[in-house]
Write a protein that holds these residues in place. Structure first.
Motif, PDB file in Angstrom:
ATOM      1  N   SER A 192       0.845  -1.192   0.000  1.00  7.17           N
ATOM      2  CA  SER A 192       0.000   0.000   0.000  1.00  7.17           C
ATOM      3  C   SER A 192       0.885   1.248   0.000  1.00  7.17           C
ATOM      4  N   ARG A 193       0.523   2.217  -0.828  1.00  7.95           N
ATOM      5  CA  ARG A 193       1.193   3.519  -0.821  1.00  7.95           C
ATOM      6  C   ARG A 193       0.118   4.572  -0.613  1.00  7.95           C
ATOM      7  N   ASN A 194       0.495   5.681   0.018  1.00  6.40           N
ATOM      8  CA  ASN A 194      -0.471   6.774   0.231  1.00  6.40           C
ATOM      9  C   ASN A 194      -1.741   6.283   0.935  1.00  6.40           C
ATOM     10  N   TYR A 195      -1.602   5.304   1.782  1.00  2.00           N
ATOM     11  CA  TYR A 195      -2.732   4.814   2.584  1.00  2.00           C
ATOM     12  C   TYR A 195      -3.879   4.289   1.719  1.00  2.00           C
ATOM     13  N   ARG A 296      -2.395  13.390   6.076  1.00  2.00           N
ATOM     14  CA  ARG A 296      -1.583  14.212   5.187  1.00  2.00           C
ATOM     15  C   ARG A 296      -1.012  13.285   4.114  1.00  2.00           C
ATOM     16  N   ILE A 297      -1.265  13.634   2.833  1.00  2.00           N
ATOM     17  CA  ILE A 297      -0.754  12.807   1.731  1.00  2.00           C
ATOM     18  C   ILE A 297      -0.024  13.683   0.736  1.00  2.00           C
ATOM     19  N   PRO A 298       1.199  13.347   0.333  1.00  2.00           N
ATOM     20  CA  PRO A 298       1.964  12.190   0.815  1.00  2.00           C
ATOM     21  C   PRO A 298       2.382  12.385   2.270  1.00  2.00           C
ATOM     22  N   GLY A 299       2.542  11.264   2.984  1.00  2.00           N
ATOM     23  CA  GLY A 299       2.907  11.329   4.390  1.00  2.00           C
ATOM     24  C   GLY A 299       4.304  11.915   4.571  1.00  2.00           C
TER      25      GLY A 299
HETATM   26  C1  LIG Z   1       0.980   9.723  -3.441  1.00  2.00           C
HETATM   27  O1  LIG Z   1       0.413  10.998  -3.422  1.00  2.00           O
HETATM   28  C2  LIG Z   1       1.217  12.016  -3.988  1.00  2.00           C
HETATM   29  C3  LIG Z   1       0.514  13.343  -3.777  1.00  2.00           C
HETATM   30  O2  LIG Z   1      -0.854  13.277  -4.055  1.00  2.00           O
HETATM   31  C4  LIG Z   1       1.484  11.713  -5.443  1.00  2.00           C
HETATM   32  O3  LIG Z   1       2.331  12.684  -5.997  1.00  2.00           O
HETATM   33  C5  LIG Z   1       2.133  10.337  -5.563  1.00  2.00           C
HETATM   34  O4  LIG Z   1       2.303   9.985  -6.934  1.00  2.00           O
HETATM   35  C6  LIG Z   1       1.281   9.284  -4.870  1.00  2.00           C
HETATM   36  N1  LIG Z   1       1.989   8.015  -4.890  1.00  2.00           N
HETATM   37  C7  LIG Z   1       1.423   6.885  -5.284  1.00  2.00           C
HETATM   38  C8  LIG Z   1       2.296   5.680  -5.298  1.00  2.00           C
HETATM   39  O5  LIG Z   1       0.253   6.825  -5.606  1.00  2.00           O
END
Ligand SMILES: *[C@@H]1O[C@H](CO)[C@@H](O)[C@H](O)[C@H]1NC(C)=O
Length: 324
Positions: A192-195, A296-299
């Protein structure tokens, strides 16, 4: 029972034929981040609090303990003690809090569906807090591989951790228990990325909820992935390894003392008209909503650390609300 030797043999038998890397190096790589960043702070804090806590109880709460010893099952006193140690660890290391404790019913069954971090430390703190503050033991479903490690069975016995089939889960709920399940499991933990939720087509929990006619409480912990992370490189290799062995091979690093807050969502009541698929969607939406509202995203590890200071936390919240 599962020793390190067995594990090595298992790896040698299965993986080294499959990918050509040095086993010892790989094992060290796999284990050392855990040892350095997790066990070290943990051991120190546990030792410290164990000592202080034993003395404290002995002096002040002897009577309470004597009562608990005869009150519940044979694990009750030990569970309270271990719970207090973990609760103290969460308090010191992550300033851990639960937002929405009132969503946990005083009596009666419910399923708690949670987002799975790289290491699900939030669920340990959560179990401890709910047990100590609401006097309710949350049963949990854990991945099968954990039961192969020696030492896990006693924890499982005391804390009511089960491998979890639909039937056994329904039976537990019919006995009015609380049950925590992470549909994403170790797959979500690693990838999982970005929750983002990674449940694929896992409807088991929804079938259980429908069959047992119980509500579902969504749960997610703010900053969980800033406390422990899985490495980003070699993702394809670890996906392949997971697909083949169903084991979490992706290395974990962290132990960062970021602020952790478990948010509990509105309980989703039992609805006889929903199919397991519908219910799964509904729960996923509600969990995504919680993440959107609080994460908060990205963490950021640094901002996660700053969240411990109320001044910075307030600032983030007001900005965040403003952006909505
Ligand atoms: C996570 O979120 C950030 C900001 O919204 C974005 O730039 C990034 O590509 C995202 N990463 C993934 C793996 O989805």
């Amino acid at each position: 029972m599962f020793s390190l030797e067995d594990f090595k043999q298992f790896l040698q038998g299965n993986i080294v034929n499959y990918i050509d890397i040095d086993l010892t190096l790989w094992l060290t790589w796999f284990l050392s981040p855990l040892i350095i960043t997790f066990l070290l702070p943990l051991v120190i804090v546990i030792l410290f609090y164990l000592t202080a806590f034993i003395l404290y109880i002995y002096k002040l709460h002897w009577r309470n303990i004597k009562d608990t010893l005869t009150a519940g099952d044979r694990w009750e006193a030990a569970r309270k003690f271990v719970g207090a140690v973990w609760d103290a660890h969460g308090w010191i290391w992550h300033a851990y809090e639960i937002n929405g404790m009132e969503k946990i019913p005083e009596n009666g069954p419910a399923i708690i569906i949670y987002y799975h971090g790289a290491i699900p430390i939030d669920i340990y703190y959560f179990l401890a807090k709910v047990y100590l503050h609401k006097n309710r033991l949350v049963h949990t479903v854990a991945d099968n591989f954990l039961f192969k490690f020696s030492g896990f069975s006693i924890i499982a016995d005391c804390m009511k951790v089960i491998p979890g089939t639909v039937q056994s889960c329904v039976a537990l709920l019919k006995e009015e228990n609380l049950l925590a399940i992470s549909p994403g499991g170790v797959y979500e933990a690693q990838f999982s990325r970005n929750y983002s939720l990674m449940w694929k087509r896992r409807f088991g929990f929804a079938k259980v909820a429908i069959e047992a006619k119980v509500p579902i409480i969504p749960m997610y912990t703010e900053n969980l992935r800033e406390a422990f992370r899985t490495v980003n490189i070699g993702r394809r290799l670890f996906l392949r390894l997971y697909a083949r062995f169903k084991l979490p091979f992706a290395p974990v690093y962290g132990g960062f003392p970021v602020k952790l807050i478990t948010h509990l969502g509105e309980p989703i009541p039992y609805d006889p008209n929903l199919t397991p698929e519908d219910l799964q969607n509904k729960v996923a939406e509600s969990l995504d909503e919680l993440v959107k509202k609080h994460q908060r995203i990205p963490g950021s590890i640094l901002r996660g650390l700053m969240d411990r200071i109320p001044y910075f936390r307030k600032q983030y919240n007001s900005n965040h609300v403003h952006n909505d």
